[in-house]
Design a protein around this motif. Structure first.
Motif, PDB file in Angstrom:
ATOM      1  N   LYS A 115       0.853  -1.182   0.000  1.00  0.00           N
ATOM      2  CA  LYS A 115       0.000   0.000   0.000  1.00  0.00           C
ATOM      3  C   LYS A 115       0.892   1.236   0.000  1.00  0.00           C
ATOM      4  CE  LYS A 115      -3.623   2.360   2.632  1.00  0.00           C
ATOM      5  NZ  LYS A 115      -4.438   2.343   3.876  1.00  0.00           N
ATOM      6  N   HIS A 116       0.679   2.113  -0.970  1.00  0.00           N
ATOM      7  CA  HIS A 116       1.541   3.279  -1.136  1.00  0.00           C
ATOM      8  C   HIS A 116       1.495   4.196   0.084  1.00  0.00           C
ATOM      9  CE1 HIS A 116       2.436   7.435  -2.591  1.00  0.00           C
ATOM     10  NE2 HIS A 116       3.441   6.804  -3.182  1.00  0.00           N
ATOM     11  N   ILE A 117       2.695   4.636   0.520  1.00  0.00           N
ATOM     12  CA  ILE A 117       2.801   5.576   1.635  1.00  0.00           C
ATOM     13  C   ILE A 117       3.224   6.950   1.133  1.00  0.00           C
ATOM     14  CG2 ILE A 117       3.974   6.106   3.809  1.00  0.00           C
ATOM     15  CD1 ILE A 117       4.413   3.116   4.204  1.00  0.00           C
ATOM     16  N   SER A 118       4.320   6.971   0.375  1.00  0.00           N
ATOM     17  CA  SER A 118       4.845   8.257  -0.090  1.00  0.00           C
ATOM     18  C   SER A 118       5.808   8.033  -1.240  1.00  0.00           C
ATOM     19  CB  SER A 118       5.570   8.989   1.043  1.00  0.00           C
ATOM     20  OG  SER A 118       6.704   8.247   1.443  1.00  0.00           O
ATOM     21  N   GLY A 119       6.092   9.114  -1.954  1.00  0.00           N
ATOM     22  CA  GLY A 119       7.150   9.123  -2.957  1.00  0.00           C
ATOM     23  C   GLY A 119       6.795   8.479  -4.283  1.00  0.00           C
ATOM     24  N   LYS A 120       7.588   8.836  -5.282  1.00  0.00           N
ATOM     25  CA  LYS A 120       7.468   8.255  -6.615  1.00  0.00           C
ATOM     26  C   LYS A 120       8.720   7.443  -6.913  1.00  0.00           C
ATOM     27  CE  LYS A 120       4.608  12.061  -8.335  1.00  0.00           C
ATOM     28  NZ  LYS A 120       4.460  13.140  -9.340  1.00  0.00           N
ATOM     29  N   PRO A 121       8.605   6.380  -7.692  1.00  0.00           N
ATOM     30  CA  PRO A 121       9.766   5.511  -7.970  1.00  0.00           C
ATOM     31  C   PRO A 121      10.727   6.124  -8.990  1.00  0.00           C
ATOM     32  CG  PRO A 121       7.836   4.690  -9.117  1.00  0.00           C
ATOM     33  CD  PRO A 121       7.355   5.856  -8.289  1.00  0.00           C
ATOM     34  N   ILE A 122      11.348   7.237  -8.600  1.00  0.00           N
ATOM     35  CA  ILE A 122      12.286   7.923  -9.496  1.00  0.00           C
ATOM     36  C   ILE A 122      13.727   7.580  -9.142  1.00  0.00           C
ATOM     37  CG2 ILE A 122      13.085  10.185 -10.280  1.00  0.00           C
ATOM     38  CD1 ILE A 122      10.287  11.269  -9.662  1.00  0.00           C
ATOM     39  N   LEU A 123      14.058   7.635  -7.861  1.00  0.00           N
ATOM     40  CA  LEU A 123      15.415   7.363  -7.399  1.00  0.00           C
ATOM     41  C   LEU A 123      15.417   6.186  -6.439  1.00  0.00           C
ATOM     42  CD1 LEU A 123      16.542  11.031  -6.538  1.00  0.00           C
ATOM     43  CD2 LEU A 123      16.940   9.791  -8.676  1.00  0.00           C
ATOM     44  N   ASP A 124      16.556   5.502  -6.355  1.00  0.00           N
ATOM     45  CA  ASP A 124      16.720   4.504  -5.301  1.00  0.00           C
ATOM     46  C   ASP A 124      17.545   5.120  -4.175  1.00  0.00           C
ATOM     47  OD1 ASP A 124      19.308   4.587  -6.256  1.00  0.00           O
ATOM     48  OD2 ASP A 124      19.367   2.496  -6.913  1.00  0.00           O
ATOM     49  N   ASN A 125      17.820   4.346  -3.138  1.00  0.00           N
ATOM     50  CA  ASN A 125      18.506   4.884  -1.964  1.00  0.00           C
ATOM     51  C   ASN A 125      19.907   5.382  -2.297  1.00  0.00           C
ATOM     52  OD1 ASN A 125      18.402   5.264   1.018  1.00  0.00           O
ATOM     53  ND2 ASN A 125      20.131   3.847   0.959  1.00  0.00           N
ATOM     54  N   ASN A 126      20.609   4.657  -3.182  1.00  0.00           N
ATOM     55  CA  ASN A 126      21.970   5.068  -3.550  1.00  0.00           C
ATOM     56  C   ASN A 126      21.970   6.405  -4.274  1.00  0.00           C
ATOM     57  OD1 ASN A 126      23.151   2.687  -2.517  1.00  0.00           O
ATOM     58  ND2 ASN A 126      22.664   1.583  -4.400  1.00  0.00           N
ATOM     59  N   ALA A 127      21.018   6.598  -5.184  1.00  0.00           N
ATOM     60  CA  ALA A 127      20.933   7.868  -5.919  1.00  0.00           C
ATOM     61  C   ALA A 127      20.580   9.017  -4.983  1.00  0.00           C
ATOM     62  CB  ALA A 127      19.907   7.755  -7.038  1.00  0.00           C
TER      63      ALA A 127
END
Length: 337
Positions: A301-313
């Motif tokens: 279930k979506h909480i926040s954010g868009k899948p643009i960057l990963d943690n490393n980026a």
């Protein structure tokens, strides 16, 4: 081939690779030293040759640290090789760069393993030992490495006091590098301490709503204080090294602000990282495993954010932003000698 023979063969291959890398680095180090000596002989200017002891120290100490990190599973093989390159460049450029990197790496590795049983329950991507690969090493050490190279081009290898009135460009690079490392340290301390020590629910930095532990962009008071201390530890390491290796501090600007700006970079870096994580990194709660996940699943279930960057980026962009912002701020407030 039996299992014992296969294991022996794998260990033998690893040993031979390590020996090859060591010999290669020694040859490269020797070549650089010869080039340094030749350039200092025929180049008319202020270029000074690098002593062979500095070259040797820059090879052996990062090699020992990378090997130890590999043994303790703080790094995988690619991470160890990447760390070796980063460590070599920062060490040969400036010992203050090295100690700052060393404090960041050691404290981050220790904190990642701290309360690991609890972290396994809240982090769906937790790795045993917190092993870092070459991508993570690059995202945390890439900006400092580039700055260390630029510093050597501008000033040559060696330690200098941070003094904007006398050496503006070199001082700018020193503060920029400190900011990048302190930012990475602050973010790591906040994540590793805040997630297990905070008694209050984390809040999303963009909406201030309460969210599950492990949500990207969530902050706590404990986490923010930890980021401040993480950056301060890096700044303190830089400051102490300056006291040991810089000879003309009495005629230069004060160096104690390094600790203050290190702490500021750690705190600000954690806030920037949290904002990027809340807006550009996907967070969802997976009902099946009962944890926050960083990618969309059928049960999440979506909480926040868009899948643009990963943690490393996110870590990379945060360190770039702090590296750009900190020197200008430090120049404005730095006490003049």
């Amino acid at each position: 081939m039996s299992c014992d023979q296969e294991d022996f063969f794998k260990e033998y291959i690893k040993m031979m690779v390590n020996i090859f890398v060591l010999n290669l680095l020694i040859c490269i180090s020797l070549a650089f030293w010869i080039v340094s000596m030749t350039a200092s002989t025929y180049y008319v200017g202020t270029l000074r040759p690098i002593s062979p002891w500095r070259w040797l120290f820059s090879i052996l100490i990062p090699l020992m640290i990378a090997t130890q990190g590999l043994k303790k599973k703080s790094l995988d093989h690619s991470g160890a090789l990447g760390g070796l390159v980063v460590g070599f460049i920062l060490t040969v450029a400036n010992y203050s760069f090295f100690t700052s990197l060393f404090v960041f790496f050691v404290t981050s590795s220790k904190l990642t393993k701290w309360k690991k049983d609890r972290k396994k329950q809240i982090d769906s991507e937790y790795k045993e030992g917190g092993q870092r690969n070459w991508v993570q090493v690059f995202c945390n050490g890439g900006v400092p490495t580039e700055l260390a190279i630029l510093y050597m081009i501008e000033n040559g290898p060696g330690e200098i006091p941070v003094d904007f009135s006398k050496q503006y460009t070199a001082s700018w690079m020193c503060l920029s590098l400190l900011g990048a490392l302190a930012c990475s340290a602050g973010d790591t301390w906040a994540s590793e301490i805040g997630s297990v020590m905070s008694r209050s629910e984390p809040r999303l930095i963009t909406t201030w709503e309460k969210v599950p532990v492990g949500t990207n962009g969530a902050i706590t008071l404990v986490g923010l204080l930890s980021s401040l201390l993480g950056g301060m530890a890096v700044g303190a390491a830089y400051f102490i090294t300056q006291l040991v290796f810089v000879s003309d501090l009495e005629i230069s600007a004060p160096q104690w602000p390094l600790i203050v700006f290190g702490a500021a970079a750690g705190l600000l870096g954690s806030i920037v990282d949290s904002y990027l994580g809340a807006t550009m990194q996907y967070s969802g709660f997976d009902q099946n495993i009962g944890m926050v996940v960083n990618h969309e699943t059928k049960d999440s279930k979506h909480i926040s954010g868009k899948p643009i960057l990963d943690n490393n980026a996110v870590n990379l962009f945060s360190s770039i932003i702090i590296a750009l912002v900190l020197p200008g701020t430090a120049w404005y407030f730095w006490p003049r000698g």
